[in-house]
Scaffold this active site. Structure first.
Site, PDB file in Angstrom:
ATOM      1  N   ASP A   1       0.604  -2.862  -6.147  1.00 44.12           N
ATOM      2  CA  ASP A   1       1.098  -1.867  -5.203  1.00 44.12           C
ATOM      3  C   ASP A   1       2.236  -1.087  -5.870  1.00 44.12           C
ATOM      4  O   ASP A   1       2.910  -1.599  -6.754  1.00 44.12           O
ATOM      5  CB  ASP A   1       1.680  -2.553  -3.959  1.00 44.12           C
ATOM      6  CG  ASP A   1       0.606  -3.075  -3.011  1.00 44.12           C
ATOM      7  OD1 ASP A   1      -0.582  -2.776  -3.209  1.00 44.12           O
ATOM      8  OD2 ASP A   1       0.978  -3.783  -2.058  1.00 44.12           O
TER       9      ASP A   1
ATOM     10  N   ARG B   1      -5.676   3.427  -6.627  1.00 39.53           N
ATOM     11  CA  ARG B   1      -5.616   3.644  -5.176  1.00 39.53           C
ATOM     12  C   ARG B   1      -4.645   4.807  -4.943  1.00 39.53           C
ATOM     13  O   ARG B   1      -3.510   4.769  -5.415  1.00 39.53           O
ATOM     14  CB  ARG B   1      -5.087   2.404  -4.459  1.00 39.53           C
ATOM     15  CG  ARG B   1      -4.865   2.641  -2.955  1.00 39.53           C
ATOM     16  CD  ARG B   1      -3.940   1.587  -2.335  1.00 39.53           C
ATOM     17  NE  ARG B   1      -4.520   0.267  -2.365  1.00 39.53           N
ATOM     18  CZ  ARG B   1      -3.771  -0.856  -2.425  1.00 39.53           C
ATOM     19  NH1 ARG B   1      -2.457  -0.787  -2.482  1.00 39.53           N
ATOM     20  NH2 ARG B   1      -4.349  -2.028  -2.429  1.00 39.53           N
TER      21      ARG B   1
HETATM   22  P1  FDA Z   1      -0.300   9.868   7.788  1.00 41.26           P
HETATM   23  O1  FDA Z   1       0.961   9.068   7.756  1.00 41.26           O
HETATM   24  O2  FDA Z   1      -0.207  11.347   7.650  1.00 41.26           O
HETATM   25  O3  FDA Z   1      -1.097   9.504   9.071  1.00 41.26           O
HETATM   26  C1  FDA Z   1      -2.285  10.158   9.453  1.00 41.26           C
HETATM   27  C2  FDA Z   1      -2.731   9.605  10.795  1.00 41.26           C
HETATM   28  O4  FDA Z   1      -3.133   8.250  10.585  1.00 41.26           O
HETATM   29  C3  FDA Z   1      -1.609   9.511  11.838  1.00 41.26           C
HETATM   30  O5  FDA Z   1      -1.526  10.662  12.589  1.00 41.26           O
HETATM   31  C4  FDA Z   1      -2.037   8.317  12.650  1.00 41.26           C
HETATM   32  O6  FDA Z   1      -3.018   8.711  13.571  1.00 41.26           O
HETATM   33  C5  FDA Z   1      -2.690   7.419  11.634  1.00 41.26           C
HETATM   34  N1  FDA Z   1      -1.750   6.418  11.098  1.00 41.26           N
HETATM   35  C6  FDA Z   1      -1.167   6.415   9.883  1.00 41.26           C
HETATM   36  N2  FDA Z   1      -0.416   5.315   9.707  1.00 41.26           N
HETATM   37  C7  FDA Z   1      -0.516   4.619  10.845  1.00 41.26           C
HETATM   38  C8  FDA Z   1       0.018   3.392  11.286  1.00 41.26           C
HETATM   39  N3  FDA Z   1       0.808   2.641  10.530  1.00 41.26           N
HETATM   40  N4  FDA Z   1      -0.316   2.979  12.533  1.00 41.26           N
HETATM   41  C9  FDA Z   1      -1.124   3.704  13.321  1.00 41.26           C
HETATM   42  N5  FDA Z   1      -1.672   4.869  12.963  1.00 41.26           N
HETATM   43  C10 FDA Z   1      -1.376   5.321  11.741  1.00 41.26           C
HETATM   44  N6  FDA Z   1       2.287   3.057   0.203  1.00 41.26           N
HETATM   45  C11 FDA Z   1       3.042   2.877  -0.917  1.00 41.26           C
HETATM   46  O7  FDA Z   1       4.074   3.529  -1.060  1.00 41.26           O
HETATM   47  N7  FDA Z   1       2.637   1.987  -1.869  1.00 41.26           N
HETATM   48  C12 FDA Z   1       1.480   1.275  -1.772  1.00 41.26           C
HETATM   49  O8  FDA Z   1       1.149   0.499  -2.672  1.00 41.26           O
HETATM   50  C13 FDA Z   1       0.684   1.464  -0.611  1.00 41.26           C
HETATM   51  N8  FDA Z   1      -0.495   0.789  -0.423  1.00 41.26           N
HETATM   52  C14 FDA Z   1      -1.321   1.114   0.633  1.00 41.26           C
HETATM   53  C15 FDA Z   1      -2.585   0.551   0.743  1.00 41.26           C
HETATM   54  C16 FDA Z   1      -3.466   0.984   1.738  1.00 41.26           C
HETATM   55  C17 FDA Z   1      -4.827   0.396   1.814  1.00 41.26           C
HETATM   56  C18 FDA Z   1      -3.054   1.985   2.666  1.00 41.26           C
HETATM   57  C19 FDA Z   1      -3.976   2.498   3.711  1.00 41.26           C
HETATM   58  C20 FDA Z   1      -1.788   2.503   2.586  1.00 41.26           C
HETATM   59  C21 FDA Z   1      -0.901   2.074   1.593  1.00 41.26           C
HETATM   60  N9  FDA Z   1       0.379   2.599   1.510  1.00 41.26           N
HETATM   61  C22 FDA Z   1       1.131   2.372   0.380  1.00 41.26           C
HETATM   62  C23 FDA Z   1       0.960   3.334   2.654  1.00 41.26           C
HETATM   63  C24 FDA Z   1       0.796   4.840   2.516  1.00 41.26           C
HETATM   64  O9  FDA Z   1       1.651   5.320   1.524  1.00 41.26           O
HETATM   65  C25 FDA Z   1       1.141   5.547   3.844  1.00 41.26           C
HETATM   66  O10 FDA Z   1       2.474   5.280   4.193  1.00 41.26           O
HETATM   67  C26 FDA Z   1       0.256   5.150   5.008  1.00 41.26           C
HETATM   68  O11 FDA Z   1      -1.064   4.987   4.621  1.00 41.26           O
HETATM   69  C27 FDA Z   1       0.298   6.227   6.115  1.00 41.26           C
HETATM   70  O12 FDA Z   1      -0.178   7.428   5.596  1.00 41.26           O
HETATM   71  P2  FDA Z   1      -1.628   8.048   5.934  1.00 41.26           P
HETATM   72  O13 FDA Z   1      -2.250   8.419   4.641  1.00 41.26           O
HETATM   73  O14 FDA Z   1      -2.407   7.128   6.742  1.00 41.26           O
HETATM   74  O15 FDA Z   1      -1.311   9.412   6.633  1.00 41.26           O
END
Ligand code: FDA
Length: 306
Positions: free
Chosen positions: A131, A183
């Site tokens: 990560d 990723r």
């Molecule tokens: P965004 O935050 O723009 O959200 C888009 C939509 O998704 C929101 O409007 C909501 O509907 C939904 N959503 C998003 N997060 C949600 C939550 N927690 N609960 C409910 N709904 C939610 N970061 C990092 O810095 N280092 C890492 O190694 C990782 N590893 C990682 C693995 C995996 C499998 C995932 C999915 C994410 C990570 N992350 C991470 C976290 C990533 O950086 C980010 O903070 C989250 O995925 C939220 O961003 P989104 O891309 O989902 O979009």
């Protein structure tokens, strides 16, 4: 960074808040995002996820350990996960954080711990992903990853790239030359505007750009987001550019957008659920709350439920 996210991340670092939440956290709803406190509980959760056609990456929670002993325990815990995967036959790989393995204590010590985990991933014909944490740790994380991917190969170790960082485009191009498995995420830490886009739209645009860049370079890409708009746009692009389904997978967090996860599986895509477990869930949980005001409301409602 939004005011909501920045406030939650600041409050979460407060010691009084942290001890209160750690005392009452499971009741406040941590079980929604954490698959149990023990590996055995978590393996049962993984079996259920697998039954729905999704695969998993398991994460033994914990970060920023203060002693060598704790780092060695975390290393051993990650190694045990590979044994548990083999014994139970579940479809899962493993994710780890370098601060859990002693990065802040001694870089060489952390490299040795990560080396043991990568060796175990190779021995069990499995895969471990490092990560990505906050930017002060990024250069050394890249350095450790580069050494281990050269030693164990891209089929056994991968890395995470955060699209909120200005530097990530160059990192994706450089890592693409080694054809490594990345990723791509937006990024979850509080970063200053001299290293990260202050506007979410720029992070989102960069997300699409970096996924496309890595795939165009023929490299395996984990598209890790819950952002339906981005997922829809990428699905159209993937089809139009005839990107084979075995060159990418979608990834989402345990407990987030469960319906969307299963919908993608029904459309024939591979979906991996990042599934954390363990007692040390506070920092992980705080970042999930910071990502979504709806989660903060959900947690408050649970706290007052009998
Ligand atoms: P965004 O935050 O723009 O959200 C888009 C939509 O998704 C929101 O409007 C909501 O509907 C939904 N959503 C998003 N997060 C949600 C939550 N927690 N609960 C409910 N709904 C939610 N970061 C990092 O810095 N280092 C890492 O190694 C990782 N590893 C990682 C693995 C995996 C499998 C995932 C999915 C994410 C990570 N992350 C991470 C976290 C990533 O950086 C980010 O903070 C989250 O995925 C939220 O961003 P989104 O891309 O989902 O979009």
């Amino acid at each position: 960074m939004s005011l909501f996210r920045s406030t939650v991340l600041t409050v979460a670092n407060n010691r009084v808040v942290s001890s209160f939440v750690q005392k009452y956290g499971m009741r406040m709803g941590a079980t929604r995002f954490v698959a149990g406190e023990t590996l055995a509980q978590c393996v049962e959760a993984v079996k259920e996820i697998n039954q729905d056609g999704l695969v998993v990456t398991l994460d033994h929670l914990g970060e920023s350990v203060a002693s060598r002993e704790e780092a060695l325990e975390a290393t051993q815990a990650a190694i045990y996960i590979f044994d548990a995967i083999e014994e139970s036959g579940v479809d899962s790989n493993v994710s780890v954080k370098l601060t859990q393995l002693g990065l802040d204590i001694d870089h060489q010590f952390c490299l040795e711990n990560m080396d043991r985990i990568a060796a175990k991933a190779k021995e069990t014909n499995n895969f471990v992903r490092i990560d990505m944490e906050d930017t002060p740790r990024l250069p050394i994380t890249l350095d450790i990853f580069n050494q281990l991917v050269d030693k164990y190969g891209k089929d056994h170790i991968g890395l995470v790239i955060q699209t909120y960082l200005y530097r990530s485009e160059q990192d994706v191009l450089d890592l693409g030359k080694k054809n490594v498995n990345l990723r791509i995420v937006k990024g979850a830490y509080k970063e200053p505007s001299n290293v990260a886009f202050p506007n979410k739209k720029d992070t989102d645009d960069n997300y699409i750009k970096l996924v496309q860049t890595h795939l165009r370079n023929g490299c395996y890409t984990a598209i890790a987001t819950h952002d339906e708009k981005i997922i829809d746009e990428l699905k159209i692009w993937l089809k139009a550019n005839q990107i084979p389904n075995d060159l990418f997978e979608f990834q989402m967090l345990y407990g987030v957008r469960n319906g969307l996860q299963r919908q993608l599986v029904s459309e024939g895509y591979k979906v991996r659920v990042y599934t954390p477990y363990g007692k040390d869930w506070y920092a992980y949980y705080s970042r999930r709350i910071a990502e979504s005001p709806a989660n903060a409301l959900f947690i408050l409602k649970n706290f007052f439920k009998k």
